[in-house]
Design a protein around this motif. Structure first.
Motif, PDB file in Angstrom:
ATOM      1  N   GLU A 283       1.407   9.439  -6.097  1.00 28.16           N
ATOM      2  CA  GLU A 283       1.737  10.708  -6.070  1.00 28.16           C
ATOM      3  C   GLU A 283       2.825  11.226  -7.066  1.00 28.16           C
ATOM      4  OE1 GLU A 283       4.264  11.177  -2.459  1.00 28.16           O
ATOM      5  OE2 GLU A 283       2.659  10.471  -1.103  1.00 28.16           O
ATOM      6  N   ASP A 284       3.372  10.122  -7.864  1.00 23.42           N
ATOM      7  CA  ASP A 284       4.225  10.657  -8.795  1.00 23.42           C
ATOM      8  C   ASP A 284       3.689  10.744 -10.103  1.00 23.42           C
ATOM      9  OD1 ASP A 284       6.919  10.879  -9.880  1.00 23.42           O
ATOM     10  OD2 ASP A 284       7.089   8.744 -10.344  1.00 23.42           O
ATOM     11  N   LYS A 285       2.832  11.738 -10.343  1.00 23.63           N
ATOM     12  CA  LYS A 285       2.001  11.747 -11.352  1.00 23.63           C
ATOM     13  C   LYS A 285       2.715  12.181 -12.832  1.00 23.63           C
ATOM     14  CE  LYS A 285      -2.255  12.759  -9.735  1.00 23.63           C
ATOM     15  NZ  LYS A 285      -2.094  11.885  -8.718  1.00 23.63           N
TER      16      LYS A 285
ATOM     17  N   ALA B  21       0.839  -1.236  -0.029  1.00 28.05           N
ATOM     18  CA  ALA B  21       0.004  -0.001   0.011  1.00 28.05           C
ATOM     19  C   ALA B  21       1.006   1.432   0.003  1.00 28.05           C
ATOM     20  CB  ALA B  21      -0.924  -0.199   1.097  1.00 28.05           C
ATOM     21  N   ALA B  22       2.083   1.222   0.750  1.00 26.68           N
ATOM     22  CA  ALA B  22       2.857   2.398   0.863  1.00 26.68           C
ATOM     23  C   ALA B  22       3.569   2.646  -0.406  1.00 26.68           C
ATOM     24  CB  ALA B  22       4.007   2.074   1.919  1.00 26.68           C
ATOM     25  N   VAL B  23       3.780   1.412  -1.085  1.00 32.62           N
ATOM     26  CA  VAL B  23       4.368   1.479  -2.526  1.00 32.62           C
ATOM     27  C   VAL B  23       3.291   2.271  -3.464  1.00 32.62           C
ATOM     28  CG1 VAL B  23       5.191   0.249  -4.748  1.00 32.62           C
ATOM     29  CG2 VAL B  23       6.179  -0.466  -2.382  1.00 32.62           C
ATOM     30  N   GLU B  24       2.245   1.622  -3.482  1.00 34.02           N
ATOM     31  CA  GLU B  24       1.241   2.149  -4.336  1.00 34.02           C
ATOM     32  C   GLU B  24       0.764   3.848  -4.214  1.00 34.02           C
ATOM     33  OE1 GLU B  24      -2.261  -0.071  -4.445  1.00 34.02           O
ATOM     34  OE2 GLU B  24      -3.414   1.415  -5.402  1.00 34.02           O
ATOM     35  N   ALA B  25       0.960   4.343  -2.807  1.00 40.37           N
ATOM     36  CA  ALA B  25       0.751   5.686  -2.514  1.00 40.37           C
ATOM     37  C   ALA B  25       1.758   6.378  -3.017  1.00 40.37           C
ATOM     38  CB  ALA B  25       0.451   5.893  -0.955  1.00 40.37           C
TER      39      ALA B  25
ATOM     40  N   ALA C 122      -1.640  -1.161 -10.027  1.00 41.64           N
ATOM     41  CA  ALA C 122      -2.620  -0.683  -9.540  1.00 41.64           C
ATOM     42  C   ALA C 122      -2.464   1.032  -9.692  1.00 41.64           C
ATOM     43  CB  ALA C 122      -3.050  -0.932  -8.089  1.00 41.64           C
ATOM     44  N   ALA C 123      -1.219   1.208  -9.370  1.00 42.74           N
ATOM     45  CA  ALA C 123      -0.895   2.836  -9.629  1.00 42.74           C
ATOM     46  C   ALA C 123      -0.737   3.297 -11.215  1.00 42.74           C
ATOM     47  CB  ALA C 123       0.382   3.212  -8.978  1.00 42.74           C
ATOM     48  N   GLY C 124      -0.778   2.466 -11.877  1.00 40.98           N
ATOM     49  CA  GLY C 124      -0.561   2.570 -13.453  1.00 40.98           C
ATOM     50  C   GLY C 124       0.640   3.043 -13.551  1.00 40.98           C
ATOM     51  N   HIS C 125       1.578   2.867 -12.949  1.00 40.06           N
ATOM     52  CA  HIS C 125       3.026   3.405 -12.999  1.00 40.06           C
ATOM     53  C   HIS C 125       4.029   2.645 -13.998  1.00 40.06           C
ATOM     54  CE1 HIS C 125       6.578   5.392 -12.075  1.00 40.06           C
ATOM     55  NE2 HIS C 125       5.840   6.396 -11.428  1.00 40.06           N
ATOM     56  N   PRO C 126       4.811   3.265 -14.766  1.00 41.19           N
ATOM     57  CA  PRO C 126       5.595   2.491 -15.767  1.00 41.19           C
ATOM     58  C   PRO C 126       7.108   1.925 -15.019  1.00 41.19           C
ATOM     59  CG  PRO C 126       5.656   4.796 -16.305  1.00 41.19           C
ATOM     60  CD  PRO C 126       4.566   4.753 -15.095  1.00 41.19           C
ATOM     61  N   ALA C 127       7.102   2.370 -14.036  1.00 41.16           N
ATOM     62  CA  ALA C 127       8.461   2.182 -13.295  1.00 41.16           C
ATOM     63  C   ALA C 127       9.010   0.743 -13.493  1.00 41.16           C
ATOM     64  CB  ALA C 127       8.609   2.532 -11.667  1.00 41.16           C
ATOM     65  N   LEU C 128      10.383   0.418 -13.538  1.00 37.97           N
ATOM     66  CA  LEU C 128      10.769  -0.802 -13.670  1.00 37.97           C
ATOM     67  C   LEU C 128      10.811  -1.455 -12.307  1.00 37.97           C
ATOM     68  CD1 LEU C 128      14.251  -0.428 -15.491  1.00 37.97           C
ATOM     69  CD2 LEU C 128      12.103  -1.508 -16.385  1.00 37.97           C
TER      70      LEU C 128
END
Ligand SMILES: *Cc1c(COP(=O)(O)O)cnc(C)c1O
Length: 401
Positions: free
Chosen positions: A129-131, A121-125, A162-168
């Protein structure tokens, strides 16, 4: 040093005991690493590693300690000032984080109390935040060897999605690979970092990067300097079973044997054995009236157990007592845990009786060292292992437990 008969018990969570089969395999004349025989062995090993990492993608082998493979993961994928999100689960995560800083990366840190794994959950949050998608990677230590907590990698993967984030997604499996279930492909990991001297049962000196297509693509435009660690040259040479520079030939003989042993036992068998020994160890610790450092039962490590000392009693004094009296090495408390905990390694080349010898050494040491505790840890572990054996062999009679 006076001669000590019998075998030293190396019950630190890595390096682990090297099995005789692996020692015998290493004890073979070094061959020409450009000669015709080498390529066959190279291909066999590179293919066998895919089984261990549960991947179809390339696994790069370095003649280096695990720290080298950490550096390889970072220099291949990033450019100066890139931002990475790391979870400080304990001492090893904090070392990886310091390395990222030295390489000129910006580290966004999720702190913990060093008693649990990474909180999805902390990772997702953080990622939500990192729009602007400034974070280029999420880095997590699968099994934090300094605390005995195992992060739930599939849940961290889900959090990234779930955050829809492209990070490796980069995962350190140095003390979990080939001991605790780990699936590079299925769990959507981009770079898996591993080492030879823990679950793989080899001496120290080899380390690994399993690399996804996405990570390889990122590496093509990443600007941190890389030469020795560069994946592309390694993967190109590996296609025919060779290496771009002299590999650790004799350790590769050992690796071939270790992979064969894992295949004979099957990964499922290896994971079940580690789970059984970890549970027996925890029962012993509870019976001694001592506390397990990992505070979340869902994250208990199957490769080591970190045990908290009663307040005011010194873990390193106990370790010294046990080493002197019983010729057994236990893991020390690292970083902020120094003196407060000791770690029982139960991974690698290990069976029920190895575990019983280990736990007997601890229980005798607790008594000899005058540590506040109750007796009965060995008996509790023994009862559990006996029950487990009975379940494995239906019809067997259970006496006297
Ligand atoms: C042992 C370990 C390392 C360090 O590996 P070295 O081979 O000492 O460089 C890093 N991460 C974890 C989780 C470890 O257990």
């Amino acid at each position: 040093m006076a001669f000590r008969s019998g075998r030293h018990f190396l019950q630190i969570p890595g390096p682990t005991n090297v099995p005789d089969r692996v020692l015998r395999a290493i004890d073979y004349p070094t061959m020409d690493h450009r000669g015709p025989d080498f390529g066959h062995m190279g291909l066999e090993i590179i293919d066998g590693l895919k089984y261990v990492f549960q991947t179809k993608q390339p696994v790069v082998i370095y003649p280096a300690s695990g720290t080298g493979a950490w550096e390889a993961a970072l220099v291949n994928c990033f450019s100066p000032s890139d931002k990475v999100l790391m979870v400080e689960t304990g001492h090893f995560a904090s070392l990886w984080q310091k390395m990222a800083g030295k390489l000129g990366l910006q580290v966004e840190l999720i702190a913990t109390d060093w008693r649990r794994g990474a909180d999805p959950a902390a990772v997702e949050a953080k990622l939500k935040e990192d729009k602007a998608h400034a974070i280029k990677a999420v880095c997590v230590v699968h099994n934090e060897t300094s605390t005995g907590a195992t992060s739930r990698i599939p849940l961290v993967r889900k959090a990234i999605d779930a955050a829809g984030h492209p990070a490796l997604f980069m995962v350190d499996t140095i003390s979990s690979l080939a001991s605790i279930d780990y699936r590079h492909d299925e769990w959507g990991v981009d770079v898996t970092v591993a080492g030879s001297q823990k679950g793989l049962m080899l001496p120290p000196g080899l380390s690994f990067n399993a690399v996804s297509e996405k990570a390889r693509k990122t590496a093509q435009s990443a600007k941190l300097p890389k030469a020795y660690w560069a994946w592309d040259e390694m993967i190109a040479a590996n296609k025919t079973g060779y290496f771009p520079y002299t590999p650790a030939t004799n350790l590769l003989y050992g690796l071939r044997e270790a992979i064969a042993m894992l295949q004979e036992e099957t990964l499922a068998g290896v994971f079940a054995r580690h789970a059984r020994h970890a549970e027996a160890t925890r029962r012993a610790v509870r019976a001694w009236g001592l506390e397990i450092l990992c505070a979340n039962a869902e994250e208990y490590s199957n490769t080591l157990t970190a045990v908290m000392m009663p307040a005011g009693q010194d873990a390193d004094a106990l370790r010294k007592t046990i080493l002197n009296a019983y010729d057994m090495s236990l893991g020390t408390g690292l970083g902020r845990l120094a003196g407060k905990i000791f770690r029982i390694g139960h991974l690698g080349d290990f069976n029920d009786l190895t575990l019983m010898g280990t736990l007997a050494g601890v229980e005798m040491g607790l008594a000899l060292g005058g540590v506040t505790h109750k007796q009965g840890g060995v008996a509790a572990a023994m009862a559990y292992l006996t029950e487990a054996a009975q379940k494995q062999a239906p019809g067997a009679k259970l006496n006297a437990v």
